[in-house]
Design an enzyme around this catalytic site. Structure first.
Site, PDB file in Angstrom:
ATOM      1  CG  HIS A  83      -0.159   0.158   2.530  1.00 42.74           C
ATOM      2  ND1 HIS A  83       0.529  -0.890   3.108  1.00 42.74           N
ATOM      3  CD2 HIS A  83       0.023   1.215   3.361  1.00 42.74           C
ATOM      4  CE1 HIS A  83       1.085  -0.493   4.226  1.00 42.74           C
ATOM      5  NE2 HIS A  83       0.819   0.787   4.418  1.00 42.74           N
ATOM      6  NE  ARG A 119       2.182   6.053   9.444  1.00 43.84           N
ATOM      7  CZ  ARG A 119       1.228   5.586   8.648  1.00 43.84           C
ATOM      8  NH1 ARG A 119       1.350   4.398   8.096  1.00 43.84           N
ATOM      9  NH2 ARG A 119       0.149   6.291   8.414  1.00 43.84           N
TER      10      ARG A 119
HETATM   11  C1  SIN Z   1       3.105   1.128   7.764  1.00 41.92           C
HETATM   12  O1  SIN Z   1       2.506   0.610   6.840  1.00 41.92           O
HETATM   13  O2  SIN Z   1       3.043   2.321   7.995  1.00 41.92           O
HETATM   14  C2  SIN Z   1       3.928   0.261   8.689  1.00 41.92           C
HETATM   15  C3  SIN Z   1       5.201  -0.192   8.077  1.00 41.92           C
HETATM   16  C4  SIN Z   1       5.992  -1.051   9.015  1.00 41.92           C
HETATM   17  O3  SIN Z   1       5.593  -1.244  10.165  1.00 41.92           O
HETATM   18  O4  SIN Z   1       7.052  -1.533   8.610  1.00 41.92           O
END
Ligand code: SIN
Length: 279
Positions: free
Chosen positions: A98, A268
């Site tokens: 995604h 994040r």
């Molecule tokens: C995400 O899709 O933002 C997570 C990616 C990850 O945890 O490596």
């Protein structure tokens, strides 16, 4: 001009930027990092010792922080989303290809993911270059895609399909906010690099505008298979303190879920983008 050690990670995308401290970046170094981000689509740093405040301060140098409306937040820091999987949980977040927030009318520019706790093995993240995917298409298909728009949605991922309780408790929520769809060109011109990029993704693209699903599904399926040809991808192995910063307009990503029974915790921060256009 400051010295920076920038090592491309794969032919198609990615660069590791070595020997930098994200807490201590003179403007000239920051500008070189910005160029590397635009050039490589995803950049990586190791051994960063960032407090949540410092993570936010680094993110704010790039632009305005975008608060994801579905992810659980770090306590006391609503601008930091947690990507968490506890040892007793089986489903991870982001475990399919995604690009973030394509369901928004103005999708996020990128995300800065910081590893807090990683499993002893596994939990890597795959990245794919949508510049490389676009460049490798035939001229005929490029021309066809130029006239098409993709329909993107969060409804099937974060909306009513989400179980009301269980696996995702405290991790993903706010299903009531998964309401709108967004329309974007299937090929965009990246606002900073000027390069053409394929802008559909298996996570959030649900169709092609004005096509029925019998028509659009085969084309989208072809594009999804094509876009993850191994030579367009790179696989990043995390350590605590690693940072990946990806460009949603030029890449896809996929968090591998091969560490059952282990803890993985990432912080994040997502950044606002600008409206996407064909030209
Ligand atoms: C995400 O899709 O933002 C997570 C990616 C990850 O945890 O490596």
């Amino acid at each position: 001009m400051s010295d920076l050690n920038i090592r491309p990670t794969a032919h198609a995308l990615g660069a590791e930027i070595l020997d930098v401290d994200l807490n201590d970046l003179p403007d000239s170094t920051f500008e070189r990092i910005r160029s590397a981000f635009v050039e490589h689509g995803v950049i990586f740093f190791r051994d960063q010792k960032l407090t949540p405040e410092q993570h936010i301060a680094f993110a704010e140098r790039w632009g305005t922080i975008n608060i994801n409306r579905f992810f659980g937040k770090l306590e006391g820091h609503p601008r930091i989303a947690e990507v968490r999987k506890e040892p007793g949980q089986t489903i991870n977040i982001g475990g399919s290809w995604h690009t973030d927030h394509s369901y928004d009318e103005i999708p996020a520019m990128g995300s800065i993911l910081l590893a807090r706790e990683v499993p002893p093995t596994g939990g890597d993240t795959l990245f794919a270059s949508m510049y490389a995917a676009y460049d490798a298409l035939s001229d005929g298909l490029k021309e066809t895609l130029e006239g098409l728009n993709g329909v993107h949605s969060s409804r099937h991922v974060f909306g009513s399909a989400m179980p009301e309780s269980g696996e995702f408790d405290g991790r993903i929520g706010n299903a009531a906010a998964a309401t709108q769809d967004a329309i974007h060109p299937m090929v965009i011109t990246h606002p900073e690099s000027g390069r053409k990029s394929l802008y559909v993704n298996p996570g959030f693209t649900i169709g092609i505008q004005n096509w029925n699903s019998e028509e659009s599904d085969p084309l989208l399926k072809f594009l999804y298979r094509h876009a993850v040809r191994p030579e367009f991808t790179y696989r990043f192995q995390w350590q605590a303190g690693s940072v990946a910063f990806w460009d949603n307009r030029a890449t896809w990503h996929y968090a591998l879920n091969d560490y059952q029974g282990e803890m993985r915790l990432m912080h994040r921060i997502t950044l606002d983008g600008s409206a996407l256009s064909r030209a």
